[in-house]
Design a protein around this motif. Structure first.
Motif, mmCIF file in Angstrom:
data_model
loop_
_atom_site.group_PDB
_atom_site.id
_atom_site.type_symbol
_atom_site.label_atom_id
_atom_site.label_comp_id
_atom_site.label_asym_id
_atom_site.label_seq_id
_atom_site.Cartn_x
_atom_site.Cartn_y
_atom_site.Cartn_z
ATOM 1 N N MET A 242 0.838 -1.196 0.000
ATOM 2 C CA MET A 242 0.000 0.000 0.000
ATOM 3 C C MET A 242 0.876 1.250 0.000
ATOM 4 N N PRO A 243 1.223 1.761 -1.203
ATOM 5 C CA PRO A 243 2.050 2.966 -1.291
ATOM 6 C C PRO A 243 1.452 4.151 -0.545
ATOM 7 N N LEU A 244 0.127 4.179 -0.417
ATOM 8 C CA LEU A 244 -0.521 5.309 0.238
ATOM 9 C C LEU A 244 -0.084 5.482 1.693
ATOM 10 N N LEU A 245 0.439 4.433 2.306
ATOM 11 C CA LEU A 245 0.848 4.518 3.701
ATOM 12 C C LEU A 245 1.974 5.524 3.920
ATOM 13 N N GLU A 246 2.756 5.801 2.866
ATOM 14 C CA GLU A 246 3.841 6.763 2.970
ATOM 15 C C GLU A 246 3.457 8.139 2.441
ATOM 16 N N ALA A 247 2.212 8.282 1.962
ATOM 17 C CA ALA A 247 1.761 9.557 1.407
ATOM 18 C C ALA A 247 1.131 10.426 2.497
ATOM 19 N N THR A 248 1.117 11.731 2.265
ATOM 20 C CA THR A 248 0.510 12.670 3.202
ATOM 21 C C THR A 248 -0.297 13.711 2.433
ATOM 22 N N GLY A 249 -1.099 14.485 3.169
ATOM 23 C CA GLY A 249 -1.813 15.608 2.582
ATOM 24 C C GLY A 249 -2.823 15.209 1.528
ATOM 25 N N ILE A 250 -2.923 16.045 0.493
ATOM 26 C CA ILE A 250 -3.910 15.833 -0.555
ATOM 27 C C ILE A 250 -3.652 14.538 -1.316
ATOM 28 N N LYS A 251 -2.355 14.187 -1.475
ATOM 29 C CA LYS A 251 -2.028 12.941 -2.173
ATOM 30 C C LYS A 251 -2.582 11.745 -1.405
ATOM 31 N N ARG A 252 -2.459 11.760 -0.089
ATOM 32 C CA ARG A 252 -2.993 10.664 0.726
ATOM 33 C C ARG A 252 -4.511 10.594 0.593
ATOM 34 N N THR A 253 -5.165 11.737 0.583
ATOM 35 C CA THR A 253 -6.625 11.764 0.430
ATOM 36 C C THR A 253 -7.054 11.155 -0.888
ATOM 37 N N ILE A 254 -6.347 11.526 -1.961
ATOM 38 C CA ILE A 254 -6.666 10.989 -3.288
ATOM 39 C C ILE A 254 -6.466 9.472 -3.324
ATOM 40 N N LEU A 255 -5.335 9.012 -2.763
ATOM 41 C CA LEU A 255 -5.037 7.578 -2.781
ATOM 42 C C LEU A 255 -6.019 6.780 -1.932
ATOM 43 N N ASN A 256 -6.496 7.372 -0.830
ATOM 44 C CA ASN A 256 -7.521 6.699 -0.024
ATOM 45 C C ASN A 256 -8.800 6.492 -0.828
ATOM 46 N N VAL A 257 -9.206 7.530 -1.562
ATOM 47 C CA VAL A 257 -10.410 7.444 -2.386
ATOM 48 C C VAL A 257 -10.237 6.382 -3.473
ATOM 49 N N VAL A 258 -9.067 6.390 -4.107
ATOM 50 C CA VAL A 258 -8.780 5.413 -5.163
ATOM 51 C C VAL A 258 -8.820 3.995 -4.616
ATOM 52 N N GLU A 259 -8.248 3.793 -3.423
ATOM 53 C CA GLU A 259 -8.242 2.458 -2.814
ATOM 54 C C GLU A 259 -9.661 1.972 -2.561
ATOM 55 N N LYS A 260 -10.492 2.842 -1.996
ATOM 56 C CA LYS A 260 -11.883 2.466 -1.713
ATOM 57 C C LYS A 260 -12.654 2.169 -3.002
ATOM 58 N N LEU A 261 -12.399 2.962 -4.037
ATOM 59 C CA LEU A 261 -13.088 2.740 -5.313
ATOM 60 C C LEU A 261 -12.666 1.413 -5.931
ATOM 61 N N THR A 262 -11.374 1.102 -5.862
ATOM 62 C CA THR A 262 -10.885 -0.186 -6.370
ATOM 63 C C THR A 262 -11.606 -1.336 -5.691
ATOM 64 N N TYR A 263 -11.689 -1.297 -4.368
ATOM 65 C CA TYR A 263 -12.294 -2.382 -3.604
ATOM 66 C C TYR A 263 -13.804 -2.469 -3.845
ATOM 67 N N SER A 264 -14.439 -1.314 -4.041
ATOM 68 C CA SER A 264 -15.893 -1.331 -4.264
ATOM 69 C C SER A 264 -16.253 -1.957 -5.604
ATOM 70 N N CYS A 265 -15.336 -1.833 -6.575
ATOM 71 C CA CYS A 265 -15.598 -2.411 -7.904
ATOM 72 C C CYS A 265 -15.273 -3.903 -7.960
ATOM 73 N N ALA A 266 -14.482 -4.380 -7.020
ATOM 74 C CA ALA A 266 -14.072 -5.791 -7.011
ATOM 75 C C ALA A 266 -15.094 -6.653 -6.295
ATOM 76 N N THR A 267 -15.142 -7.924 -6.686
ATOM 77 C CA THR A 267 -15.998 -8.865 -5.968
ATOM 78 C C THR A 267 -15.269 -9.477 -4.781
ATOM 79 N N LYS A 268 -13.933 -9.613 -4.887
ATOM 80 C CA LYS A 268 -13.121 -10.111 -3.771
ATOM 81 C C LYS A 268 -11.777 -9.389 -3.773
#
Length: 404
Positions: A116-142
């Protein structure tokens, strides 16, 4: 007729190394198509694994317009190929692949989380990566975290529902082929020839790092620790072969096997200067086959900031090397303190230096860990066990989808 399986990574080196051999194995049960960015490596994957490949450009950086283009191209590919399963690896392939698969109504959409590269990110970049991670998981079945630690992180950050998560086998994306990674494959003559080629004396003690030479792999701290490593050569002669009266006193060497990445995560200028000027640091760049380099080394040092389930620690163990690793996800599921290696805090050069000194000065400590290294990998992470677990998961999901 075999159902169709599409496997996707952002760059082809991940197909080649991260899941090496898996595509060829799955070919017996599925029509396999591999997708990644273009390049010679993708062509090599097609030949080595015996599968079709399709190049679709994907960027590892945050590039919205390129990412939208990749989603559209993958969507068109899925509509044409009609896969039953799409399985993605690596973060960018995950978001564009899962989103396109969802839009194309692919029945089974799977994503493996190997870090999870986002663990080393901060600020707006971290916010964007959090959203991307959640979107990835929501589109997946597993979702398949490749370590128990990653699974707990995903749950702690509330990225997805617990019921979507599963760690296959004992972790790892691909396991380890211990017949291939076997120290017995290399003779003393072969090892001495490689040492001579690299300017390593017969009795030198070699610490090795294998991986990308970037900041978040802990290379800045590793090089600083090695620079400060001061142990009398006579004190650690016990870590080397038996000295003769005329033999040269051993020194420590740091062997770096991997490529620099000057764009995404460059090393500090002083680190680069030390690598170039320190005669005891040997940097050999990216190597297609890392086994010979493990074969001439004593200890893997892997001070990464973040991991999913690091293949290199498995590889080192299979080659009979104990490891000094950061106490982080994945690493602490492979290494048992004092049994097959040692754990240290991440981002601490003094901790790396202390661990290296300890290994050099305590022969019993080293001998015990080296003696356990290969057996502990064989017992828990043999490659076929991981492949069988992935195949069984595919079959269970197929059966569920067909019944519903």
């Amino acid at each position: 007729m075999k159902p169709k399986l599409i496997r996707i990574t952002t760059v082809p080196i991940s197909l080649d190394k991260l899941i090496e051999g898996q595509l060829a194995f799955m070919k017996s049960y599925y029509k396999v198509l591999a997708v990644s960015s273009s390049g010679e490596t993708l062509t090599q994957v097609a030949k080595k694994e015996g599968v079709r490949v399709v190049p679709i450009e994907m960027s590892r950086a945050i590039t919205p317009f390129k990412d939208i283009k990749a989603v559209w191209q993958l969507y068109r590919l899925f509509r044409k190929e009609q896969p039953f399963i799409v399985h993605t690896h690596t973060p960018k392939a995950g978001i564009v692949g899962m989103l396109a698969a969802k839009l194309a109504n692919v029945p089974i959409r799977l994503h493996t989380v190997a870090g999870m590269p986002l663990l080393e990110a901060t600020g707006i970049k971290r916010t964007i990566l959090n959203v991307v991670e959640k979107l990835t998981y929501s589109c997946a079945t597993k979702i398949y975290p490749n370590s128990k630690g990653l699974e707990q992180l995903i749950i702690a950050h509330n990225f997805t529902k617990t019921c979507k998560l599963k760690v296959l086998a004992n972790g790892s994306s691909n396991g380890i082929n211990t017949s291939h990674f076997n120290p017995q494959l290399y003779t003393n003559t072969q090892k001495e020839a490689l040492k001579q080629q690299l300017g390593i004396a017969a009795n030198d003690v070699v610490f090795i790092f294998v991986g990308r030479l970037v900041g978040d792999k802990g290379i800045n701290e590793l090089v600083q620790a090695f620079k400060e490593l001061t142990v009398n050569s006579e004190q650690f002669a016990m870590c080397s072969e038996q000295l003769t009266a005329n033999s040269q006193q051993p020194t420590t060497k740091l062997l770096l096997v991997g490529s620099l990445e000057t764009e995404l995560d460059p090393l500090l200028p002083e680190t680069l200067h030390e690598i170039i000027t320190n005669k005891n640091i040997i940097s050999v760049g990216y190597q297609q086959d890392v086994r010979p380099y493990f074969a001439i080394s004593k200890v893997l040092v892997f001070p990464s900031y973040r991991e999913g389930f690091p293949n290199v620690v498995l590889q080192a163990g299979a080659m009979g090397l104990p490891s000094i690793v950061s106490n982080i996800n994945g690493c602490n599921e492979i290494i048992s303190e004092g049994e097959n290696g040692w754990m240290i805090p991440a981002k601490k050069s003094i901790a790396i230096k202390t661990a290296m000194e300890r290994v050099l000065l305590d022969s019993k400590l080293y001998t015990k860990a080296a003696g356990n290294a290969r057996r502990m990998v064989q017992d828990r992470f043999e490659q076929q066990v991981v492949w069988d677990a992935i195949l069984e998961e595919y079959r269970l999901l197929e059966e569920f989808v067909r019944e519903t």
